[in-house]
Design an enzyme around this catalytic site. Structure first.
Site, PDB file in Angstrom:
ATOM      1  N   SER A  44     112.426  80.521  95.571  1.00 50.60           N
ATOM      2  CA  SER A  44     111.147  80.830  94.934  1.00 50.60           C
ATOM      3  C   SER A  44     111.298  80.801  93.415  1.00 50.60           C
ATOM      4  O   SER A  44     112.340  81.181  92.894  1.00 50.60           O
ATOM      5  CB  SER A  44     110.692  82.228  95.368  1.00 50.60           C
ATOM      6  OG  SER A  44     109.630  82.675  94.551  1.00 50.60           O
ATOM      7  N   ASP A  55      91.182  65.165  81.614  1.00 48.40           N
ATOM      8  CA  ASP A  55      91.300  66.196  82.660  1.00 48.40           C
ATOM      9  C   ASP A  55      92.701  66.297  83.260  1.00 48.40           C
ATOM     10  O   ASP A  55      92.965  67.155  84.087  1.00 48.40           O
ATOM     11  CB  ASP A  55      90.235  65.988  83.755  1.00 48.40           C
ATOM     12  CG  ASP A  55      90.442  64.714  84.564  1.00 48.40           C
ATOM     13  OD1 ASP A  55      91.458  64.016  84.366  1.00 48.40           O
ATOM     14  OD2 ASP A  55      89.574  64.412  85.407  1.00 48.40           O
ATOM     15  N   SER A  63      95.198  66.904  81.293  1.00 47.36           N
ATOM     16  CA  SER A  63      95.879  67.801  80.367  1.00 47.36           C
ATOM     17  C   SER A  63      96.043  69.191  80.984  1.00 47.36           C
ATOM     18  O   SER A  63      95.145  69.681  81.659  1.00 47.36           O
ATOM     19  CB  SER A  63      95.056  67.910  79.093  1.00 47.36           C
ATOM     20  OG  SER A  63      95.442  69.061  78.373  1.00 47.36           O
ATOM     21  N   HIS A  90     110.733  76.054  94.876  1.00 46.62           N
ATOM     22  CA  HIS A  90     109.386  75.917  95.430  1.00 46.62           C
ATOM     23  C   HIS A  90     108.368  75.805  94.279  1.00 46.62           C
ATOM     24  O   HIS A  90     108.377  76.661  93.387  1.00 46.62           O
ATOM     25  CB  HIS A  90     109.022  77.147  96.284  1.00 46.62           C
ATOM     26  CG  HIS A  90     109.024  76.886  97.750  1.00 46.62           C
ATOM     27  ND1 HIS A  90     110.176  76.819  98.495  1.00 46.62           N
ATOM     28  CD2 HIS A  90     108.004  76.645  98.614  1.00 46.62           C
ATOM     29  CE1 HIS A  90     109.867  76.572  99.760  1.00 46.62           C
ATOM     30  NE2 HIS A  90     108.555  76.448  99.862  1.00 46.62           N
ATOM     31  N   HIS A 100     106.090  69.074  96.814  1.00 47.56           N
ATOM     32  CA  HIS A 100     105.821  70.340  97.496  1.00 47.56           C
ATOM     33  C   HIS A 100     104.915  71.266  96.686  1.00 47.56           C
ATOM     34  O   HIS A 100     104.915  72.482  96.909  1.00 47.56           O
ATOM     35  CB  HIS A 100     107.123  71.059  97.882  1.00 47.56           C
ATOM     36  CG  HIS A 100     106.980  72.000  99.051  1.00 47.56           C
ATOM     37  ND1 HIS A 100     106.252  71.696 100.174  1.00 47.56           N
ATOM     38  CD2 HIS A 100     107.470  73.254  99.264  1.00 47.56           C
ATOM     39  CE1 HIS A 100     106.305  72.712 101.018  1.00 47.56           C
ATOM     40  NE2 HIS A 100     107.025  73.668 100.497  1.00 47.56           N
ATOM     41  N   LEU A 110      92.954  71.513  87.398  1.00 47.06           N
ATOM     42  CA  LEU A 110      93.761  71.921  86.244  1.00 47.06           C
ATOM     43  C   LEU A 110      94.489  70.694  85.696  1.00 47.06           C
ATOM     44  O   LEU A 110      94.502  70.440  84.499  1.00 47.06           O
ATOM     45  CB  LEU A 110      94.758  73.011  86.648  1.00 47.06           C
ATOM     46  CG  LEU A 110      95.824  73.413  85.627  1.00 47.06           C
ATOM     47  CD1 LEU A 110      95.207  73.892  84.327  1.00 47.06           C
ATOM     48  CD2 LEU A 110      96.739  74.501  86.195  1.00 47.06           C
ATOM     49  N   TYR A 130     110.823  74.008 108.349  1.00 46.22           N
ATOM     50  CA  TYR A 130     112.070  74.458 107.719  1.00 46.22           C
ATOM     51  C   TYR A 130     113.294  74.128 108.560  1.00 46.22           C
ATOM     52  O   TYR A 130     113.196  73.910 109.768  1.00 46.22           O
ATOM     53  CB  TYR A 130     112.031  75.977 107.495  1.00 46.22           C
ATOM     54  CG  TYR A 130     111.114  76.362 106.360  1.00 46.22           C
ATOM     55  CD1 TYR A 130     111.621  76.742 105.128  1.00 46.22           C
ATOM     56  CD2 TYR A 130     109.734  76.313 106.524  1.00 46.22           C
ATOM     57  CE1 TYR A 130     110.772  77.079 104.083  1.00 46.22           C
ATOM     58  CE2 TYR A 130     108.877  76.643 105.476  1.00 46.22           C
ATOM     59  CZ  TYR A 130     109.411  77.021 104.262  1.00 46.22           C
ATOM     60  OH  TYR A 130     108.580  77.334 103.228  1.00 46.22           O
TER      61      TYR A 130
END
Length: 681
Positions: A254, A613, A615, A203, A94, A34, A479
């Site tokens: 999140s 690619d 983009s 995250h 991350h 992507l 964590y």
């Protein structure tokens, strides 16, 4: 005034057949691209160049010990003692959509199919190259700091754990997440803009565990928007301005702001176990604000970008003062912590609890594990005892109330499963202290650490320090929850691998570093025990590259399904080619571009590249067929402001060909769509 340098380099690595690092889901392997992954480096030196600090934020899941060791080795052979353990901070954004396989500890081999050299090399070389570019472009400049609140971009994904923290502590904060963004702006002495670093706790899991396209997620999209704005007229990934959106204490944070829902029934599953009435924990997933994960990524990324831009434009508080840095290696499985004058506690050998296997509402685990499990499960414990050995009584007692699933600190075949030796590190740039932490601190853990560091500076006469936590640095240790959160044993607590007193141990250690910086006694700090280096060259279950084949009477790059003749903005152009394994291209060059979108320029009768690619508007899908055949689908999601005109899409690849029995070579090829028109009508 300082000497400043910024640099950006590609660190994408292989985009196919490599497990993506983050959700620990063995089915989630790369199947295309992507957007590219980048390492972004920032160097600050004082004017007489006696001291330097390097901060790197890379679009990867986390920095591993293996990556750090290899980067520092390369820097040493290039620059001698200029860039060292103490003054180089390596932080991962991350993203959960980057290639894995760059770890030396065995636990991480299970879901990333071993140690994958091409993946590791791409990251190491990309980080080093970004530092090289920053090093070569040092110029006099100034730093400005600003801070502000980001709204509508995060939720706490373990609110039931957060509520276990003392009410007196919680009442000091308006939210169960840290909404503050800290932004560092860099300009040269002529006022020319160089770049920025933003630290914000969220995250990068807007892209969920069904995604197979390599990308940098929400914070990567924020970088893209900022760099596209400042590097006008340049293609993505090009241009001098560098914008890093770095991680912070994101442990329980999140971006999936709609919260957790049962994907089968649509009911909320915001309960202490994150389970659904039908289907249990595996059905409980958090949803982002968009109508799909691509859209959610853009919405959250844009929120973060807009706040950073506002803070950047209005930044007026200058950062001045001396540079310093301190680093220690610590055996985290054996730290004695003085809680008070009479009470000493200890950290433990690493171990993961049952809820680790449950995953989170951002990416559920396998089987029937649930979060908040303080009881073991005889079925899984039995299997574990048979396969991996039972945890010792000492480790069980040390980790209480965590029921141990994997006693990783006692598992050494074929190499240790988890690190014992961990980096603690702080760099101070004038009034800004960057606390580099080796994992994911939860919201409250991060607050306690920042407060302790600030207090320690205060007590040595250095008041008004801005303390920022840089997450996922140097070595990955999962964590770090507070002692109170640990008692509930949700995912974050089950993954606090050194036991209930992990946070207290880190606070003690970082205070020690602050003291050395404040009293100018860094040279007297013990270096600590050096981490082991396991001699692993390449040990992987990823299939080896074989000969690519095209269908009968077709060649590589042939169009199988062509574009339409006409499109409007906001529509999707799609073209399918006879493809070859993208891993062939990664082995030839990290900089390899798989695609271009080109516009016809009438005046010069030539073609001009408008997208590549990297983009966020293009998607490159690779599908493996049988007998060495494969197909590539390229999509271009036409932006609303695209200039009307004649366009075409190109595909660039390499196919493997057998030269003689033992030797395969890669042969470049390209494919091209027919021309198509974009109209306003």
């Amino acid at each position: 005034n300082y000497l400043l340098g910024v640099g950006r380099a590609d660190c994408t690595g292989p985009v196919a057949e490599i497990p993506l690092m983050g959700y620990a889901n063995a089915d989630q392997v790369g199947g295309g691209l992507l957007t590219r992954l980048y390492s972004r480096a920032f160097i600050v030196a004082d004017l007489d160049d006696s001291k330097r600090v390097v901060f790197v934020s890379a679009d990867i899941g986390m920095v591993s010990q293996k990556v750090r060791m290899e980067v520092l080795q390369k820097l040493k052979s290039k620059y001698g003692e200029l860039y060292r353990q103490d003054n180089v901070i390596l932080s991962g954004t991350h993203t959960h959509s980057g290639p894995g396989g760059y770890f030396q500890y065995t636990l991480f081999w299970i879901t990333s199919k071993g140690l994958i050299r091409p993946s590791l090399n791409a990251i190491v070389n990309g980080i080093v190259k970004s530092i090289d570019i920053a090093h070569q472009n040092m110029k006099r400049g100034r730093l400005f700091i600003n801070r502000g609140t980001v709204e509508n971009s995060q939720i706490n994904r373990s609110p039931f754990s957060y509520l276990r923290n003392p009410e007196s502590e919680r009442s000091r904060y308006s939210s169960n997440t840290d909404k503050e963004m800290v932004m560092l702006k860099m300009v040269d002495e002529n006022g020319q803009e160089l770049g920025l670093i933003s630290w914000f706790a969220v995250h990068p899991v807007s892209m969920n565990n069904t995604n197979h396209l390599v990308n940098s997620d929400n914070v990567g999209y924020a970088s893209y928007l900022f760099e596209q704005e400042k590097n006008k007229g340049m293609l993505p990934g090009e241009g001098p301005f560098v914008a890093a959106f770095a991680s912070s204490n994101l442990g329980d944070v999140s971006p999936n702001t709609k919260g957790p829902f049962c994907i089968n029934t649509g009911d909320s599953c915001d309960n202490p176990q994150s389970t659904c009435p039908v289907g249990g924990a595996t059905m409980c997933m958090a949803m982002g604000p968009g109508n799909d994960m691509f859209n959610s990524t853009r919405i959250i990324g844009q929120n973060i970008y807009l706040k950073a831009r506002e803070l950047y434009e209005s930044a007026s508080q200058e950062v001045t003062g001396p540079l310093s840095s301190a680093h220690q290696w610590v055996n985290m499985s054996d730290v004695s912590v003085e809680l008070n004058a009479t009470h000493v506690v200890k950290t433990c050998k690493p171990a993961l609890g049952h809820s680790f296997a449950a995953g989170t509402i951002d990416g559920v685990g396998a089987f029937n594990f649930t979060q908040g499990s303080v009881e073991g499960d005889p079925f899984w414990d039995g299997i574990r005892d048979q396969l991996l050995g039972e945890p010792s009584n000492e480790t069980k007692a040390c980790h209480k109330p965590k029921p141990i699933l994997f006693s990783t600190g006692e598992m050494t075949w074929p190499h240790p499963w988890h690190p014992d030796i961990v980096d603690v590190q702080i760099a101070a740039i004038g009034s800004l202290a960057i606390v580099a932490v080796p994992g994911e601190f939860t919201t409250m853990s991060g607050r306690r650490l920042r407060e302790a560091v600030k207090k320690e500076f205060d007590s040595h006469g250095k008041s008004r320090m801005d303390v920022v936590i840089a997450g996922l640095c140097n070595v990955y240790t999962h964590y770090i929850t507070t002692y109170e959160e640990y008692q509930v044993q949700r995912y974050e607590a089950a993954s606090t691998i050194y036991g209930p007193h992990t946070l207290s141990a880190y606070i003690q250690l970082y205070r020690g570093l602050v003291k050395a910086i404040a009293k100018n006694t860094v040279q007297d700090l013990p270096r600590g025990p050096e981490p082991p280096v396991f001699n692993i060259s390449n040990l992987t279950l990823v299939p080896s590259l074989t000969v690519d084949r095209a269908p009968v009477n077709k060649t590589f790059g042939t169009v199988l399904q062509d574009v339409r003749q006409q499109y409007r903005a906001r529509e999707v152009v799609q073209v399918t080619f006879v493809g070859a394994n993208p891993r062939n291209s990664a082995e030839n060059a990290t900089e390899h571009n798989f695609l271009t979108v080109e516009r016809h320029v009438n005046t010069s009768n030539s073609w001009h590249v408008v997208q590549n690619d990297a983009s966020w508007d293009t998607r490159f899908y690779w599908t493996k067929g049988s007998l060495g055949q494969s197909t590539v689908i390229i999509e271009w999601h036409i932006p609303h402001d695209t200039e009307p005109g004649i366009y075409r899409i190109q595909y660039f690849g390499h196919y493997k060909k057998r030269l003689w029995i033992t030797r395969l070579i890669s042969v470049p090829f390209e494919g091209m769509s027919s021309e198509f028109e974009i109209t306003n009508l």
